[in-house]
Design a protein around this motif. Structure first.
Motif, short mmCIF file in Angstrom:
data_model
loop_
_atom_site.label_atom_id
_atom_site.label_comp_id
_atom_site.label_asym_id
_atom_site.label_seq_id
_atom_site.Cartn_x
_atom_site.Cartn_y
_atom_site.Cartn_z
N ARG A 61 -10.27 56.07 -34.76
CA ARG A 61 -11.10 55.05 -34.59
C ARG A 61 -10.91 54.72 -32.91
O ARG A 61 -9.86 54.64 -32.58
CB ARG A 61 -10.49 53.84 -35.45
N TYR A 87 -9.87 44.93 -34.86
CA TYR A 87 -10.79 46.03 -35.31
C TYR A 87 -9.62 47.31 -35.62
O TYR A 87 -9.85 47.72 -36.66
CB TYR A 87 -11.73 46.47 -34.57
N GLU A 91 -8.94 47.82 -41.70
CA GLU A 91 -9.12 48.49 -42.69
C GLU A 91 -10.80 48.84 -42.67
O GLU A 91 -11.12 49.83 -43.27
CB GLU A 91 -8.70 48.57 -43.79
N ALA A 92 -11.55 47.85 -42.51
CA ALA A 92 -12.75 48.00 -42.45
C ALA A 92 -13.66 48.95 -41.61
O ALA A 92 -13.06 49.07 -40.47
CB ALA A 92 -13.52 46.53 -42.15
N ASP A 93 -14.44 49.91 -42.11
CA ASP A 93 -15.26 50.75 -41.22
C ASP A 93 -16.04 49.88 -40.19
O ASP A 93 -16.30 48.83 -39.95
CB ASP A 93 -15.91 51.97 -42.06
N ALA A 95 -19.32 49.85 -40.02
CA ALA A 95 -20.42 49.11 -40.23
C ALA A 95 -20.10 47.94 -40.99
O ALA A 95 -20.51 46.81 -40.64
CB ALA A 95 -21.11 50.11 -41.34
N ALA A 96 -19.10 47.96 -41.75
CA ALA A 96 -18.62 46.82 -42.53
C ALA A 96 -18.14 45.86 -41.61
O ALA A 96 -18.18 44.58 -41.55
CB ALA A 96 -17.53 47.12 -43.44
N HIS A 97 -17.32 46.27 -40.55
CA HIS A 97 -16.88 45.16 -39.47
C HIS A 97 -17.95 44.62 -38.75
O HIS A 97 -17.74 43.22 -38.54
CB HIS A 97 -15.88 46.05 -38.39
N GLU A 99 -20.81 43.89 -39.79
CA GLU A 99 -21.36 42.73 -40.66
C GLU A 99 -20.54 41.58 -40.69
O GLU A 99 -20.93 40.35 -40.77
CB GLU A 99 -21.67 43.42 -42.08
N GLN A 100 -19.14 41.70 -40.67
CA GLN A 100 -18.19 40.60 -40.80
C GLN A 100 -18.19 39.72 -39.83
O GLN A 100 -18.38 38.52 -39.64
CB GLN A 100 -16.61 41.18 -41.20
N ARG A 103 -20.57 36.98 -38.66
CA ARG A 103 -20.34 35.67 -39.06
C ARG A 103 -19.58 34.75 -38.35
O ARG A 103 -19.38 33.43 -38.46
CB ARG A 103 -20.12 35.79 -40.44
N ASP A 117 -15.88 54.82 -35.37
CA ASP A 117 -15.01 55.32 -36.53
C ASP A 117 -15.67 56.79 -36.60
O ASP A 117 -16.17 57.41 -35.74
CB ASP A 117 -14.99 54.53 -37.84
#
Length: 259
Positions: A61, A87, A91-93, A95-97, A99-100, A103, A117
């Protein structure tokens, strides 16, 4: 970091190959590239806010952040350097990071962020509005404007990175450090107008910035292969570009020495 060129999924050996300069006030306290004692991060460290401008972590990463040059922006919010360390700690990859973070992106000072990653890469920014986009394979550039904005120094570093790839040498990173040390300023006709005045636009138009109060503090090369192994090398500088040393660290089980 204030100038970055990187190749994503476009080199036969390295999944990610990145070269970048961190430009900052020399008075801002920073720690050199190292393995952190309190987190699984390899990177430099901002001792004022606690984050990093560029680092790598387990699994290959990587994350790097720049500011956005706009003197009209009040620069309010949480430190953007925390984006990179958060980051790399998480643990979020990618793509998920992404999206989070969308917000909460408006809560930070103006930033450009690149996350990588083993499967994906993303660009995220929060000026003028929060946004995220997946990075496509190829050579890309980033400075203190939007992703792939063609500032002269960004274009030049991207070209020199592509030339290094085309030359076929995957371990001698000296040409990339030479590109990062380029002090040539762009012609006035090619300078952007970011509201800082012509004299400062000239100063900031070179890859390497030499100044008493402000300038290039670190030049860094990162290379990560498709198994998540690789190397990160940093050269450090003080006021007026005085050389302050270098560090090279390998990570992953099968990393190979470089020249």
């Amino acid at each position: 970091m204030c100038l970055i060129a990187f190749a994503w999924e476009s080199h036969p050996r390295w999944r990610l190959l990145l070269a970048g300069n961190r430009d900052e006030f020399h008075a801002r306290p920073s720690a050199a590239l190292a393995r952190w004692d309190d987190a699984p991060i390899v990177g430099g460290r901002d001792l004022e806010a606690g984050g990093t401008w560029l680092g790598v972590a387990d699994g290959g990463r990587c994350c790097v952040v720049t500011n956005v040059r706009d003197p009209r922006d009040p620069q309010l919010g949480a430190s953007r350097g925390l984006l990179a360390s958060d980051y790399l700690r998480g643990e979020a990859d990618a793509a998920a990071h992404a999206e989070q973070l969308l917000r909460a992106a408006a809560d930070y000072r103006p930033f450009n962020l690149l996350t990588f990653d083993a499967r994906a890469a993303f660009y995220l920014g929060n000026r003028p509005n929060p946004r995220a986009q997946a990075v496509t394979p190829g050579v890309h550039g980033l400075s203190n404007a939007d992703f792939n904005t063609p500032w002269p120094k960004t274009r030049t570093l991207m070209q020199r990175l592509q030339q290094w790839i085309d030359a076929g040498d995957d371990t001698d990173f000296a040409p990339l450090f030479e590109a990062l040390a380029d002090e040539r300023q762009a012609p006035d006709t090619q300078l952007p107008d970011t509201g800082v005045g012509l004299e400062r636009e000239r100063l900031l138009s070179s890859a390497f910035i030499r100044g008493e109060q402000y300038g290039t503090r670190a030049s860094t090369v990162v290379a990560i292969d498709r198994d998540g192994c690789g190397v990160i090398a940093e050269r450090r500088f003080g006021p007026n570009g005085r050389y302050h040393g270098q560090t090279l660290l390998r990570f992953g089980e099968r990393s190979t020495a470089i020249g």
